[in-house]
Design an enzyme around this catalytic site. Sequence first.
Site, mmCIF file in Angstrom:
data_model
loop_
_atom_site.group_PDB
_atom_site.id
_atom_site.type_symbol
_atom_site.label_atom_id
_atom_site.label_comp_id
_atom_site.label_asym_id
_atom_site.label_seq_id
_atom_site.Cartn_x
_atom_site.Cartn_y
_atom_site.Cartn_z
ATOM 1 N N ILE A 297 -7.406 2.369 14.043
ATOM 2 C CA ILE A 297 -7.071 2.069 12.654
ATOM 3 C C ILE A 297 -7.763 3.039 11.704
ATOM 4 C CG2 ILE A 297 -7.186 0.318 10.829
ATOM 5 C CD1 ILE A 297 -5.301 -0.472 13.073
ATOM 6 N N CYS B 50 -9.106 -4.683 18.310
ATOM 7 C CA CYS B 50 -9.416 -4.329 19.679
ATOM 8 C C CYS B 50 -9.625 -5.560 20.544
ATOM 9 C CB CYS B 50 -10.684 -3.466 19.721
ATOM 10 S SG CYS B 50 -10.627 -2.048 18.598
#
Length: 629
Positions: free
Chosen positions: A53, A2
Amino acid sequence: MCGIVGIFDRFGRKEIDRDLLGRMNESQHHRGPDEGGLHTEPGLGFGHRRLSIIDLSSGQQPLFNKDKTVVVTYNGEIYNFREIRRDLEALGFEFQTHCDTEVIVYAWEAWGESCVDRFRGMFAFAIWDRPREILFLARDRLGVKPLYYADLPNGQFIFGSELKALLQHPKVPREIDPTAVEDYFAYGYVPDPKSIFSGVRKLAPGFRLRLKRGEPECVPNCYWDVPFAVDTGITEQQAQEELIERLREAVRIRLVADVPLGAFLSGGVDSSAVVAMMASLSGDPVNTCSISFGDPAFDETRYAAMVAERYHTGHRVERVDPDDFSLVDRLADLYDEPYADSSALPTYRVCELARKEVTVALSGDGGDENLAGYRRYRWHVYEERIRSLLPLSVRRPLFGLLGHVYPKVDWAPKIFRAKSTFEALARDSVEGYFHSVSILPDNLREGIFSSAFRRNLQGYSAVDVLHRFAENAPSRHPLSLVQYLDMKTYLPGDILTKVDRASMAHALEVRVPLLDHKLVEWISGLPPEVKLRGQAGKYLFKKSLEPYLPNDTLYRPKMGFAVPLANWFRGPLKQKVRDAVMGSNLAESGVFNMDFLKTMLDQHQAGLRDHSAGLWSLLMYESFLRRHA
């Protein structure tokens, strides 16, 4: 993986400009294209871009605790989050998601600043504790994930995963730090905790930072370091067996993902070892990828194919044009700061290839620093033996004179390039190692800089970076010392920065099992002679892997991503580099001696000297100035 950003009013509760926070956040859209989130309250704003994820349906950030008093914005993966979650549930905490982000929030509530001691993974995060009015930031131990910050004159503290996010803020000072420029032209990157701008810092690997509203202190503190405490009781056979088990565990905990996962397979020892461990842990074929070069001197794909065939991986190879210089202008946008490792070009391409098949890729980065794989380690240990025979007061004038009179022959094998060796022997241990890793040696850096800029440095030299770390090094052994120096400088500043920006440009998460901190701690405690034995680097690692990898993979000369800069600057990029180096951006910066730069260009393009590394660093600096200064 991120991107995170934040704005904190350190001394009050002024309203946060949500539009500004949004622009900072969106500047990192590439780091997290799946979702974005903002949170603002009086005196605080957090932003987040998400690459999903784990727990794809929940775990949106910024994420709060149950009563909304603690909030986190986080980049990374905590691989032992399930174990920590069980501990927290035993303490009475109730979880609403299945992601690792929520673990960070409750770990903070349970253990405060020491929560980072429990995390095993790669991370950069910020926590806001509203009842205590504390902002807490932390970065992982080895520096896999980046974190920039700035303490602004208006009382705001801002942070972000990349420098470009901070530069969205109109109050960020843009004054270039002259010592960072000196560092850049020595190392090819700006070492932590500096950035190229004097008003912006990086949180160093293994550091955390606590800010309490109303208090002036803004000083990071170290929570972890590589110990290098040698275990003299372990036998070589025991070390081989334990190394494999520890490597397998480091790989195993990095296989958790709710998205397609694979590995880079260059054909080198490190990536091949990771793939071998993955194959032993997975019931399905491992997805692997390689890039090939036209030049057989740099093409490792046949070795990668051996490993892929042995472990029946789903292997993908893509040919890269050795004259692919189309990305040159893209690098300044990717790296924000000046960055001169030309292998960023093929790294970008291999990440681009991997993202076609997977969202997460395991890599072999960190093996050379951990296990003594660099050739320069062998040379340093050899030079240290010679240094130990004569005091510096004798070596400095003797070898200094030899280094001065010996001709420079860039084209010769290193064993015949005695000029560099003599120059290294005329220095102390740290200065000698600095000489071996510098892109531009002292005399060339003095030459390229203007007299006004040299005065501005006030005697500062980039070797001071290594001296500062050497003073606190846990070992004085010649090999362990330079490994430690690389782990503090080259690994986070060059290798991990290169991979983070190249992978994030494609929204690809890269995991690095050889930099698992528990594995790093254990390897650092192995006797140096089992890492480097004679001329054999990675001795123990290779012996341990003999049952798992072909001898042709284990015992062949080290190769790596290489870019034909010397030829480019005499051929297809001849005019481009001349326009950049002799153009107005460098001339008007006041940093450079333009006559000296012209001499470098002329010598290189006439084939008299190889100045390709220096010219590349100048090209990248000019590109940075064009965009940011």
